[in-house]
Scaffold this motif. Sequence first.
Motif, PDB file in Angstrom:
ATOM      1  N   ASP A  75       0.813  -1.218   0.000  1.00  0.00           N
ATOM      2  CA  ASP A  75       0.000   0.000   0.000  1.00  0.00           C
ATOM      3  C   ASP A  75       0.845   1.265   0.000  1.00  0.00           C
ATOM      4  OD1 ASP A  75      -2.231  -1.557  -0.034  1.00  0.00           O
ATOM      5  OD2 ASP A  75      -2.623  -1.410   2.130  1.00  0.00           O
ATOM      6  N   GLU A  78       1.513   3.478  -3.074  1.00  0.00           N
ATOM      7  CA  GLU A  78       0.523   4.415  -3.614  1.00  0.00           C
ATOM      8  C   GLU A  78       0.838   5.850  -3.220  1.00  0.00           C
ATOM      9  OE1 GLU A  78      -3.544   3.552  -2.958  1.00  0.00           O
ATOM     10  OE2 GLU A  78      -3.409   1.442  -3.507  1.00  0.00           O
ATOM     11  N   SER A 119       1.785   0.768  -9.575  1.00  0.00           N
ATOM     12  CA  SER A 119       0.512   0.070  -9.412  1.00  0.00           C
ATOM     13  C   SER A 119       0.761  -1.428  -9.425  1.00  0.00           C
ATOM     14  CB  SER A 119      -0.479   0.456 -10.516  1.00  0.00           C
ATOM     15  OG  SER A 119      -0.074  -0.078 -11.762  1.00  0.00           O
ATOM     16  N   HIS A 192      -8.366   6.396  -3.917  1.00  0.00           N
ATOM     17  CA  HIS A 192      -8.513   4.936  -3.920  1.00  0.00           C
ATOM     18  C   HIS A 192      -9.970   4.607  -3.601  1.00  0.00           C
ATOM     19  CE1 HIS A 192      -6.356   0.916  -3.516  1.00  0.00           C
ATOM     20  NE2 HIS A 192      -7.651   0.643  -3.440  1.00  0.00           N
ATOM     21  N   ARG A 222      -7.515   4.555  -8.203  1.00  0.00           N
ATOM     22  CA  ARG A 222      -7.082   3.179  -7.974  1.00  0.00           C
ATOM     23  C   ARG A 222      -8.219   2.373  -7.372  1.00  0.00           C
ATOM     24  NH1 ARG A 222      -1.278   2.791  -7.552  1.00  0.00           N
ATOM     25  NH2 ARG A 222      -0.278   4.842  -7.552  1.00  0.00           N
ATOM     26  N   ASP A 224      -8.861  -1.882  -5.661  1.00  0.00           N
ATOM     27  CA  ASP A 224      -8.168  -3.038  -5.110  1.00  0.00           C
ATOM     28  C   ASP A 224      -7.756  -3.999  -6.216  1.00  0.00           C
ATOM     29  OD1 ASP A 224      -8.639  -1.971  -2.633  1.00  0.00           O
ATOM     30  OD2 ASP A 224     -10.394  -3.222  -2.227  1.00  0.00           O
TER      31      ASP A 224
END
Length: 828
Positions: A75, A78, A119, A192, A222, A224
């Motif tokens: 994570d 990001e 990503s 996100h 973004r 998941d």
Amino acid sequence: MNGLEEGVEFLPVMNAEKLEKRGPKRWVVVLAVLSVCFIFSLLVGFLVWHFKYRNASVQKLYNGHLRLTGSRFIDAYENSTSSEFAILARKVKKTLTDIYKNNPNVGPFHKETVISAFSEGSIIAYYWSEFSVPKYKVDALDKALANIQASNQATIHRGRNPDLKVESVVAFPSDPDIVKASRDNSCRYALHAKAGEVTSFTTPGFPNSPYSSNAHCMWALRADADSVISLTFTTFEVEPCDLGNDFVKVYDSLSPGEPHELVRLCGSYTPSYNLTFISSKNVLLVMLSTDAKGRYPGFKAEFFQMPKQQLCGGVLLGTSGNFTTPYYPGHYPPSIDCKWDIEVPKHKNVKVRFNEFFLVEEGLQLSSCPKDYVEVNSVKYCGSRDRFVVKSQTNKITVRFHSDRSLVDTGFWAEYLSYDSGDPCPGKFTCQTGRCIEKKLRCDGWLDCSDGSDEKGCNCTETQFRCHNGWCKSNFWVCDGVNDCGDNSDEQQCNCPAGNFKCSNGKCIPESQKCNGKDDCGDGSDEGKCDSVVTVPCQGHTYKCRNALCVSKTNPECDGVQDCSDNSDEDNCNCGKRLFVKKSRIVGGEQAEVGEWPWQVSLHAKDEDNGHLCGASLISETWLVSAAHCFQQQNFVRYYDPKLWTAFLGLHDQRELSDSKVQRRNVKRIIAHPSFNDYTYDYDIAVLELDNPVSFTKEIQPVCLPDASHEFPAGKEIWVTGWGATQETGSGASILQKAKIRVINQTMCNSLLDNQMTPRMMCVGVLTGGIDACQGDSGGPLTSIEENDRMFLAGVVSWGDGCARRNKPGVYTRVTQLRNWIKEKTGV
């Protein structure tokens, strides 16, 4: 010897060589000097060219991505400010620099590389690189970077970071504005999606202030892992495409490169226009770029994540069914291939009917469908197509759909149907395209089959004219000034002899009298469409300027050209414009769009169960135009009382009267024409004054009133709108309806309607029936699109013999005949 010393000798005067001793000839010296200067200049020029031009540095920008394997996405990657991001970015930058150094056409010119984002997948690193390269090496650099992904993998691994495994590298030339946006962190956002939630975002300041000039903003979206993003622009209004360089682009990547561009948007879109886009992976990038000119509200968008569709296509069985492109009616994703194997019972054949088909890429030659396409029976289809049918000679058929990685559209909605090969359209006529139409549409003069097969091989009736191409057309269409046959044979017999000009009134005059500054036709049609506009004597058909001079041009008002010397033909032109410039795609029917007809008004009578009773047209902040017959006493109800009426402006759906975009006004005064005849419906016009001015918005705008000289010739297409009944015995529509009809020759119309026409009436419709105004449309607008897409009020819905009957067109009040009365009562 005259006192001179002996031995002194005088040389002959003509012996120049002995007169004095001289150096080289003068011209030789000049030539030598010039030669030296020339050589020196040549050398200097060569050196200047070599060092300044040939070796001049050109700044080249590229962006792209690297795919890393053997690494796990976390994570923290990001967040571009995290330490984990910084560590991985340094490693990727070193690896990319090493790759550049291994190529002699790349490494020496590399200046800077920035890693902009990461990503999942395993990890994709997005970057941009800047190069300073001599002009003569630009092509070599372009070629080297275009092929960089083909570099030997072992070479890629042979960097300073053996723990970093690079599977592939992609690079493509970049617009400097894109890199500028990438560098500008002041307008860069990272969002996100949250499971089960919709996330909204807007341009800075929306809706209270416009976006900034010279802005470059980016939104990195973004979702998941194993999810895709659904992005929808719910409101969109930026600078019109033809006025500047403001635009919004959506990329199927976090790298803003052309190969991943899904769409480029500018201008305004109606709220119902489909602006939904689906990603192929779990990322999208939205970019706003603006210039120094106009400032507009911007956009509001929302996105959410959803599971990635695992299957595209499949096996379809049964006698009939439906299938669509993925995520229809949203835009299909890029880089997708679908295959449908369709099978109906063995004793039947199968056909596929595409009811909606939009696979459009602007500027693309569609003859071979090189990008997105549908393939059936080894034939590729693309572009925008009307409803069409593809048949199979067996009970099986395969449909394939392909989209490349850039520029997407809404796709298609299709049906598959089983049929008997001996009777493919039971009870109907079968077009050669495979489409089924009602038998009554066969040989009716209209092309109901897209290939015209319903009008081929017909036996013309007594009421029809046979065209030279074999089609049958109504006798009423002969000599109406419209090429109904397609080969003009219905109009050829009406043409004037060679060397003559045919006036609008049918009169023939010598061609030499056309555009001579004189009204030789008697109706001004010989002077109305000339290259130059001249001042002519004022007559009923000429346009009169404010200075009392008349001009020869037909319909000069508000066409964007100054024809009157005092410019009065271009005054008061803040009307007739639809601010929603994009047309929506509607499958079947004729529902109007929100804001498409912003002058349309709905008049409601209080204490009436059905609410809407009549339509009207907005012509200024306080005045409406409607039909006089709407305000006559009926069944003891005093409809002439203004207190009984409420006007709704900006309304689209009758069920949404309280919508924030709708403005409600009471009626202060109703002025019906004093000559209105409630038996003949002559002079069927009224003007209504509102109790308070309306505020003009995108959904509320006035329509232009035509000058008394304005012409709406026979054959011209005109639009009628309203909430009236959709069939003769039906009830009113909830959503505003629209229909395109055409002006019918007055003489012809009079014969169709038993000589009931007066000069204050105009006949507009479709003689084959099926399209018309009806109950509840009364008083509404009949609008015509003129120059510069400006719309004028040609007529007011008045009366008709039933609704949409054959050879019974609708009758409308002719606004031009009553223009002076409208101005007298309203000042407009």
